[in-house]
Write a protein that holds these residues in place. Structure first.
Motif, PDB file in Angstrom:
ATOM      1  N   ILE C 114       0.811  -1.214   0.000  1.00 50.27           N
ATOM      2  CA  ILE C 114       0.000   0.000   0.000  1.00 50.27           C
ATOM      3  C   ILE C 114       0.842   1.260   0.000  1.00 50.27           C
ATOM      4  O   ILE C 114       0.313   2.351   0.049  1.00 50.27           O
ATOM      5  N   GLN C 115       2.154   1.105  -0.054  1.00 48.21           N
ATOM      6  CA  GLN C 115       3.013   2.285  -0.015  1.00 48.21           C
ATOM      7  C   GLN C 115       3.092   2.937  -1.397  1.00 48.21           C
ATOM      8  O   GLN C 115       2.791   2.301  -2.392  1.00 48.21           O
ATOM      9  N   PRO C 116       3.510   4.218  -1.422  1.00 45.99           N
ATOM     10  CA  PRO C 116       3.462   4.949  -2.696  1.00 45.99           C
ATOM     11  C   PRO C 116       4.325   4.335  -3.781  1.00 45.99           C
ATOM     12  O   PRO C 116       5.412   3.845  -3.515  1.00 45.99           O
ATOM     13  N   SER C 117       3.827   4.391  -4.982  1.00 40.63           N
ATOM     14  CA  SER C 117       4.537   3.802  -6.106  1.00 40.63           C
ATOM     15  C   SER C 117       4.046   4.479  -7.375  1.00 40.63           C
ATOM     16  O   SER C 117       2.962   5.047  -7.403  1.00 40.63           O
ATOM     17  N   GLY C 170      -0.064   6.922  -2.988  1.00 46.14           N
ATOM     18  CA  GLY C 170      -0.442   6.910  -1.579  1.00 46.14           C
ATOM     19  C   GLY C 170       0.032   8.151  -0.848  1.00 46.14           C
ATOM     20  O   GLY C 170      -0.673   8.692   0.004  1.00 46.14           O
ATOM     21  N   MET C 171       1.218   8.615  -1.202  1.00 41.98           N
ATOM     22  CA  MET C 171       1.740   9.761  -0.469  1.00 41.98           C
ATOM     23  C   MET C 171       0.906  11.008  -0.736  1.00 41.98           C
ATOM     24  O   MET C 171       0.511  11.716   0.179  1.00 41.98           O
ATOM     25  N   LEU C 172       0.599  11.243  -1.995  1.00 40.30           N
ATOM     26  CA  LEU C 172      -0.211  12.411  -2.336  1.00 40.30           C
ATOM     27  C   LEU C 172      -1.603  12.317  -1.700  1.00 40.30           C
ATOM     28  O   LEU C 172      -2.169  13.307  -1.253  1.00 40.30           O
ATOM     29  N   GLY C 173      -2.127  11.097  -1.655  1.00 43.79           N
ATOM     30  CA  GLY C 173      -3.459  10.910  -1.091  1.00 43.79           C
ATOM     31  C   GLY C 173      -3.483  11.110   0.414  1.00 43.79           C
ATOM     32  O   GLY C 173      -4.446  11.626   0.975  1.00 43.79           O
ATOM     33  N   GLN C 174      -2.407  10.678   1.064  1.00 43.92           N
ATOM     34  CA  GLN C 174      -2.409  10.647   2.526  1.00 43.92           C
ATOM     35  C   GLN C 174      -1.868  11.909   3.173  1.00 43.92           C
ATOM     36  O   GLN C 174      -2.206  12.228   4.303  1.00 43.92           O
TER      37      GLN C 174
ATOM     38  N   TRP D  35       2.216  17.499   5.925  1.00 45.40           N
ATOM     39  CA  TRP D  35       2.006  16.480   6.962  1.00 45.40           C
ATOM     40  C   TRP D  35       1.817  15.151   6.248  1.00 45.40           C
ATOM     41  O   TRP D  35       0.941  15.044   5.381  1.00 45.40           O
ATOM     42  N   LEU D  36       2.690  14.209   6.540  1.00 48.13           N
ATOM     43  CA  LEU D  36       2.631  12.921   5.845  1.00 48.13           C
ATOM     44  C   LEU D  36       2.525  11.795   6.856  1.00 48.13           C
ATOM     45  O   LEU D  36       3.447  11.573   7.635  1.00 48.13           O
ATOM     46  N   PRO D  37       1.400  11.096   6.876  1.00 54.76           N
ATOM     47  CA  PRO D  37       1.244  10.048   7.886  1.00 54.76           C
ATOM     48  C   PRO D  37       1.813   8.718   7.401  1.00 54.76           C
ATOM     49  O   PRO D  37       1.954   8.488   6.197  1.00 54.76           O
ATOM     50  N   SER D  38       2.123   7.853   8.344  1.00 51.95           N
ATOM     51  CA  SER D  38       2.272   6.443   7.970  1.00 51.95           C
ATOM     52  C   SER D  38       0.840   5.946   7.849  1.00 51.95           C
ATOM     53  O   SER D  38      -0.051   6.417   8.538  1.00 51.95           O
ATOM     54  N   TYR D  39       0.582   5.047   6.913  1.00 54.28           N
ATOM     55  CA  TYR D  39      -0.792   4.581   6.766  1.00 54.28           C
ATOM     56  C   TYR D  39      -0.800   3.082   6.533  1.00 54.28           C
ATOM     57  O   TYR D  39       0.246   2.474   6.377  1.00 54.28           O
ATOM     58  N   GLY D  40      -1.965   2.510   6.519  1.00 51.17           N
ATOM     59  CA  GLY D  40      -2.052   1.072   6.286  1.00 51.17           C
ATOM     60  C   GLY D  40      -1.893   0.318   7.585  1.00 51.17           C
ATOM     61  O   GLY D  40      -2.299   0.795   8.641  1.00 51.17           O
ATOM     62  N   PRO D  41      -1.322  -0.894   7.496  1.00 53.16           N
ATOM     63  CA  PRO D  41      -1.276  -1.772   8.667  1.00 53.16           C
ATOM     64  C   PRO D  41      -0.696  -1.064   9.883  1.00 53.16           C
ATOM     65  O   PRO D  41      -1.137  -1.264  10.994  1.00 53.16           O
ATOM     66  N   ALA D  48       2.703   4.310  15.174  1.00 52.14           N
ATOM     67  CA  ALA D  48       2.174   5.230  14.183  1.00 52.14           C
ATOM     68  C   ALA D  48       3.160   6.400  14.133  1.00 52.14           C
ATOM     69  O   ALA D  48       3.796   6.719  15.141  1.00 52.14           O
ATOM     70  N   ASN D  49       3.286   6.980  12.953  1.00 59.61           N
ATOM     71  CA  ASN D  49       4.144   8.168  12.906  1.00 59.61           C
ATOM     72  C   ASN D  49       3.716   9.076  11.789  1.00 59.61           C
ATOM     73  O   ASN D  49       3.007   8.665  10.875  1.00 59.61           O
ATOM     74  N   CYS D  50       4.137  10.329  11.882  1.00 65.04           N
ATOM     75  CA  CYS D  50       3.918  11.235  10.771  1.00 65.04           C
ATOM     76  C   CYS D  50       5.110  12.166  10.626  1.00 65.04           C
ATOM     77  O   CYS D  50       5.834  12.411  11.588  1.00 65.04           O
ATOM     78  N   HIS D  51       5.289  12.607   9.387  1.00 61.53           N
ATOM     79  CA  HIS D  51       6.378  13.531   9.077  1.00 61.53           C
ATOM     80  C   HIS D  51       5.771  14.922   8.884  1.00 61.53           C
ATOM     81  O   HIS D  51       4.866  15.080   8.079  1.00 61.53           O
ATOM     82  N   VAL D  52       6.295  15.896   9.618  1.00 59.55           N
ATOM     83  CA  VAL D  52       5.765  17.251   9.497  1.00 59.55           C
ATOM     84  C   VAL D  52       6.891  18.181   9.069  1.00 59.55           C
ATOM     85  O   VAL D  52       7.981  18.143   9.641  1.00 59.55           O
ATOM     86  N   ILE D  53       6.630  18.959   8.051  1.00 57.87           N
ATOM     87  CA  ILE D  53       7.617  19.948   7.624  1.00 57.87           C
ATOM     88  C   ILE D  53       6.987  21.337   7.720  1.00 57.87           C
ATOM     89  O   ILE D  53       5.870  21.545   7.248  1.00 57.87           O
ATOM     90  N   VAL D  54       7.709  22.250   8.392  1.00 56.99           N
ATOM     91  CA  VAL D  54       7.265  23.640   8.496  1.00 56.99           C
ATOM     92  C   VAL D  54       8.432  24.483   7.995  1.00 56.99           C
ATOM     93  O   VAL D  54       9.522  24.403   8.534  1.00 56.99           O
ATOM     94  N   SER D  55       8.185  25.220   6.928  1.00 58.69           N
ATOM     95  CA  SER D  55       9.311  25.860   6.256  1.00 58.69           C
ATOM     96  C   SER D  55       8.903  27.252   5.780  1.00 58.69           C
ATOM     97  O   SER D  55       7.731  27.498   5.530  1.00 58.69           O
ATOM     98  N   ASP D  56       9.885  28.143   5.640  1.00 55.79           N
ATOM     99  CA  ASP D  56       9.513  29.443   5.080  1.00 55.79           C
ATOM    100  C   ASP D  56       9.638  29.458   3.557  1.00 55.79           C
ATOM    101  O   ASP D  56       9.349  30.455   2.925  1.00 55.79           O
ATOM    102  N   THR D  57      10.095  28.334   2.973  1.00 52.35           N
ATOM    103  CA  THR D  57      10.044  28.227   1.502  1.00 52.35           C
ATOM    104  C   THR D  57       9.157  27.016   1.167  1.00 52.35           C
ATOM    105  O   THR D  57       8.858  26.200   2.027  1.00 52.35           O
TER     106      THR D  57
END
Lengths: 224, 248, 358, 185
Positions: C114-117, C170-174, D35-41, D48-57
């Motif tokens: 399910i990861q982006p591809s 998946g990345m764009l969607g999530q 904001w990019l989450p881990s998803y699925g299983p 669970a984790n997510c990646h957050v980027i806060v930037s001035d560009t």
């Protein structure tokens, strides 16, 4: 010649080519000729593809009801088919589909066939893997008879390798037909022979020679 | 001079392509007559199947939508959802409905989709040259059951009307036949009730019609009609299996 | 309209509704589930209809039915689900109906992951099903662009009477990003006088169909489709070029991977290497024009994809043998880092120098 | 500014909403964010984790790959999994209520935040993530307490306004803890 001739046989035996040639050969006779293409099994290489040629030569062609003869995979047999079968003044040649399966469609016309004036041919091509032995031919014939409810009344030696046919194949076909003929008490009525080979055949074979021109194969299919 | 018989306005001028003795023509006429009598032709959208009736869109004198094999109920769902006030029907054969399209028909019924399905059961695949259908009778020989259908290998014939009647969303389910004039009249009545069901927003309705295939059965038209009565009806009993008015 | 923070999947839905979507038929599959979930909640409020179908196959055939009835309709799915829909997509193209299809793709083949591809490039750009047809395929790289393209998608589908596909992953969607929904520019669109809406006794029946038994008639349909595709190639090609003016190495990347490549370009530029990027926004038609504007300084192209090389075929066609075309890709949901791209780009430039004897 | 933050923990610890709040606050103060989450299983239990980027560009890739400026780890597996994603000199905020040992990675600044204990003290274990947020804004200073509270007010809306004091208290306690830790180090 009987008024109605039904051409059956294994798929690839050359039934349709034989039926077309037989029809064109009959045209010179007094009565009108109709070719009924009842092949609902195979969508390619059907005799109705040659409608234009046949009709130019005064053979009426009855295929399906669409008026388009190629690419329609609906059985759609025209009720028009009843006409020539029931009209005592017309010669009718029926090109049935291959194998017992293709012959099944004959069952829906059995009730209008003129019993006494009807020939049911089985076309034999001893070059095809499924029709090389007497056992295979017995099975084929009984299958066709079972599905169509009709009895085979004669054999056609139409053994060929398309344009590569030589007298060798024809002789082998003749031997096979003679075996079948003896075993099943069926006459050999015709030999379908490429025009170029007619001169080379022995004159003492029983049955008529029908010179075959190959109408169903386009020019680009020849040669390899 | 008085008119004693007039072709229904529900059919176009186009000549049917069906083989002699095939009852598709009768069933087309019944549907067309019902639509005309109920004054629905201007409101109707029909969905044609893949099968011998693939060209049904040429015959019905109303808007028509051709579907992929088995998908007519899904296409009809799309049309009906887009146009809930219109009358939407699907016309399907047994290969289409009872084999490749079982998911679509079951779920259209299950949703109580307010459409009408005419299901033509002739126990064989006609279009492709007489192969075995899920509705083929035991022992019946077809091009893919050359030794006769064998239940051990391929199961027993599927009874669609009975199956769909178990589904809550199905509102009207009836099996009919067109092998003689009495039954043709009954079939027409059932088709009319099915469309009335749709008009009254009762949900999914289906009429199964036992039909012939002289060409692939290898029988004369007359013998085919007899075969329906003798072989099919005992296994596929005629009658109503679900009716919203009786349950109320 | 204010900026809002939205997941890509949700933004696509909100944009679809703004774009006039009336019907949604779909079936759950990760990683696009937010789309049917959002639509089940919001489409009804906007006066439309959401329906969860029994399968992807049924869903696309419902789309076919509703599109034939003249409605604005969409479906969404992810790779294996899009594979199932190909039957219906081919029919829709054969019948020349408009609709919008979203593919939030995942790794394959088969059930994959399910990861982006970006392994569905061929499926998206080569028609996907049987027959001689194409879809208009958009590949947004961020959520704002996804929303903008989606708002336009229904108009374009109606204009050309064909499906428009939004290919994300998946990345764009999530992921979430800020997005501003813009007003839809009104367009002159043709009347849907072909739709099966009932004759009302006032016209001849309309027939929606893709069966053409007469070979000549079928060929005519195909010729008409090709004419339509020529129009698309003339009018709808979109792409972005980034720092290509003086580039020695130009990467070609789309969607998610183009963003990583853009970072890599910045790093290479900081290291003194003149890198640039062509980012196709329409995958079909492929922006071949972009390659005609490349500078004389260019020494090599490199296709960068989250797959083992599908778009590279189009890059080679567009390059017409003028430049060597390298490739870098990861698959299965593995995402390359900008450092990997930098290294791959540097390696390609070294190889090219070696070969040319510089 | 180019904050690249990984928020991680097990399901139910509120790491996704923690990340979302950081990106939302960033957007409100005019930054570019993703904001990019881990998803699925992964999201169905486990970490669970997510990646957050806060930037001035403009944000390029939303993926954080060996270039995180901060990791907010609410459980042990998350700390172990993500400490190697930090840049030299990056910050590891770890939930010392659940993690006994400090991160092993050298060259980073580790800040112990007893998130669970503090959250219990202020009255609801569910605000442990907010304690972590307080510690993060105290040390990295991407935006102020007021910015976060304003963002919360918008996210919660009038219906959930009553929860704001609790969350604000948790954030403040997080700020205090981090300031003390920073003084102590």
């Amino acid at each position: 010649m009987k008024r109605v001739t039904i051409v059956t046989g294994h798929f690839g035996s050359g039934k349709s080519e034989f039926a077309i040639n037989l029809a064109l050969r009959l045209v010179s006779a007094e009565a009108p000729v109709a070719l009924l293409d009842l092949d609902v099994v195979n969508p390619y290489f059907r005799s109705r593809e040659q409608r234009e040629l046949l009709e130019r030569n005064a053979v009426r062609v009855i295929g399906n009801t669409f008026g388009k003869d190629v690419g329609v995979d609906v059985p759609a047999i025209s009720a028009e088919a009843y006409g020539p079968l029931q009209d005592p003044s017309t010669y009718a040649i029926i090109d049935a589909g291959g194998d017992p399966v293709g012959a099944r469609v004959l069952g829906s016309f059995r009730h209008v066939l003129p019993r006494e004036n009807c020939e049911v041919l089985c076309v034999v091509n001893a070059s095809r893997p499924e029709t090389q032995s007497i056992q295979q031919m017995r099975r084929l014939i009984s299958g066709i008879e079972g599905e169509s409810g009709l009895r085979i009344t004669g054999l056609v030696n139409n053994t060929h390798m398309l344009e590569h046919t030589t007298t060798r194949e024809l002789r082998r076909g003749f031997e096979l037909c003679r075996e079948i003929s003896e075993a099943l008490e069926l006459p050999i009525l015709y030999h379908g022979v490429l025009q170029s080979l007619v001169e080379e055949l022995p004159g003492d074979w029983p049955g008529e020679l029908v010179p075959i021109a190959m109408y169903l194969r386009e020019a680009w299919m020849h040669g390899s | 001079m008085s008119v004693v018989f007039e072709k229904t306005k529900g059919l176009t001028e186009k000549e049917f392509h069906y083989c002699p003795g095939c009852t598709h023509g009768i069933i087309h006429r019944l549907v067309a007559e019902v639509l005309e009598e109920m004054d629905l032709l201007g409101d109707a959208i029909g969905v044609a199947p893949v099968g011998c009736a693939v060209l049904a869109y040429d015959y019905f004198n109303c808007d028509m939508h051709e579907a992929a094999h088995g998908r007519a109920p899904a296409v009809a769902t799309g049309v009906k959802r887009a146009l809930p006030e219109k009358t939407v029907f699907a016309y399907q054969g047994d290969g289409d409905l009872a084999s490749i399209g079982t998911a679509e028909i079951v779920h259209a019924a299950h949703r109580g989709e307010n459409i009408t399905v005419i299901f033509v059961n002739n126990a064989i695949y006609g279009m492709t040259g007489g192969q075995m259908a899920p509705t083929t009778m035991i022992g019946q020989r077809t091009t893919t059951s050359p030794f006769g259908r064998n239940a051990e290998q391929t199961g027993a014939p599927i009874r669609i009307a009975e199956m769909l009647a178990t589904i809550e969303g199905a509102s009207f389910i009836e099996r009919t036949s067109v092998h003689n004039p009495v039954h043709i009249r009954k079939a027409k009545k059932a088709i009319r009730t099915a469309f009335e069901c749709q008009q009254n927003r009762k949900g999914f309705s289906m009429v199964e019609v036992l039909s012939t295939c002289p060409t692939n059965w290898g029988m004369s038209p007359l013998a085919s009609l007899g075969w329906v009565a003798e072989n099919m009806i005992p296994y596929y009993p005629l009658g109503n299996f679900r009716n919203p008015d009786k349950e109320a | 309209m204010d900026k809002v923070l939205m997941k890509g999947n949700e933004a696509l839905c909100a944009a679809a509704i703004r774009g006039g979507c009336q019907f949604f038929f779909g079936y759950p599959i990760t990683p696009q589930n937010e789309i049917p979930e959002y639509m089940s909640r919001e489409l009804g409020r906007a006066g439309g209809t959401f329906l969860q179908a029994e399968s992807e196959v049924a869903a696309i055939n419902m789309v076919y039915g509703a599109a034939g009835a003249g409605a604005r309709v969409m479906t969404s799915s992810s790779s294996p689900g899009i594979a199932l829909k190909q039957e219906g997509i081919s029919y829709i193209c054969g019948a020349e109906l408009p609709c919008v299809i979203v593919n939030i793709s995942r790794g394959g083949p088969g059930l994959g992951g399910i990861q982006p591809s970006q392994a569905d490039y061929f499926q998206a750009t080569r028609g996907g099903g049987n027959g001689d047809y194409y879809l208009l395929v958009f590949a947004p790289a961020n959520i704002q662009e996804a929303a903008d393209l989606m708002i336009e998608a229904f108009d374009l589908a109606d204009l050309y009477r064909m499906p428009v596909m939004i290919l994300g992953d998946g990345m764009l969607g999530q992921m979430m990003e800020p997005v501003v929904f813009k007003e839809r520019k009104p367009r002159d669109l043709p009347q849907k006088d072909w739709a099966t809406t009932g004759t009302a006794g006032k016209r001849k029946p309309n027939i929606i169909n893709s069966l053409r038994l007469d070979p000549a008639e079928l060929e005519n349909l195909n010729i008409r489709l090709q004419e339509k595709y020529a129009q698309l190639k003339a009018n709808e090609v979109r792409y972005e070029t980034h720092q290509t003016e003086d580039a020695e190495l130009v990467f070609v990347a789309y969607g998610t991977s183009s963003r990583i490549v853009k970072n890599a370009v910045a790093v290479m530029r900081a290291n003194g290497l003149k890198a640039g990027l062509i980012r196709p926004i329409t995958l079909w038609p492929f922006p071949e024009q972009a390659f005609e504007e490349l500078p004389d300084s260019l020494r090599a192209l490199m296709s960068v994809e989250l797959s083992h090389g599908q778009m590279i075929d189009d890059v080679k066609i567009a390059a017409r043998g003028r430049w060597p075309v390298g490739f870098y890709g990861r698959s299965g949901g593995m995402i390359f880092t900008q450092q990997e791209i930098v290294e791959a780009g540097e390696k390609l430039l070294r190889e090219v120098s070696h070969v040319s004897g510089v | 500014m180019n904050e690249k933050v990984i928020c991680a923990g097990f399901g139910g610890q509120g790491v996704m909403s923690l990340g979302r709040l950081i990106s939302y606050t960033g957007m409100r103060v005019g930054m570019e964010v993703s904001w990019l989450p881990s998803y699925g299983p992964e999201m169905r239990g486990g970490t669970a984790n997510c990646h957050v980027i806060v930037s001035d560009t403009l944000v390029g890739s939303p993926v954080i790959s060996h270039d995180a400026t901060a990791v907010l780890a609410l459980n042990y597996p998350s700390m172990v999994k993500f400490e190697h994603e930090l840049i030299e000199g990056g910050y590891m905020f770890y939930n010392s209520s659940l993690i006994e040992e400090a991160p092993g990675r050298k060259g980073i600044t580790a800040i112990a935040v007893p998130s669970n204990e503090i959250a219990s003290e202020v009255g609801d274990l569910r605000v442990a993530n907010m304690v972590m947020l307080g510690a993060y804004i105290a040390v990295c200073r991407p935006f102020t307490l007021e910015d976060v509270v304003e963002a919360l007010r918008e996210v919660f809306g009038p219906g959930k306004e009553k929860f704001i004091p609790l969350n604000e208290t948790a954030i403040k306690r997080g700020i205090e803890v981090a300031e003390k830790a920073a003084v102590g180090s």
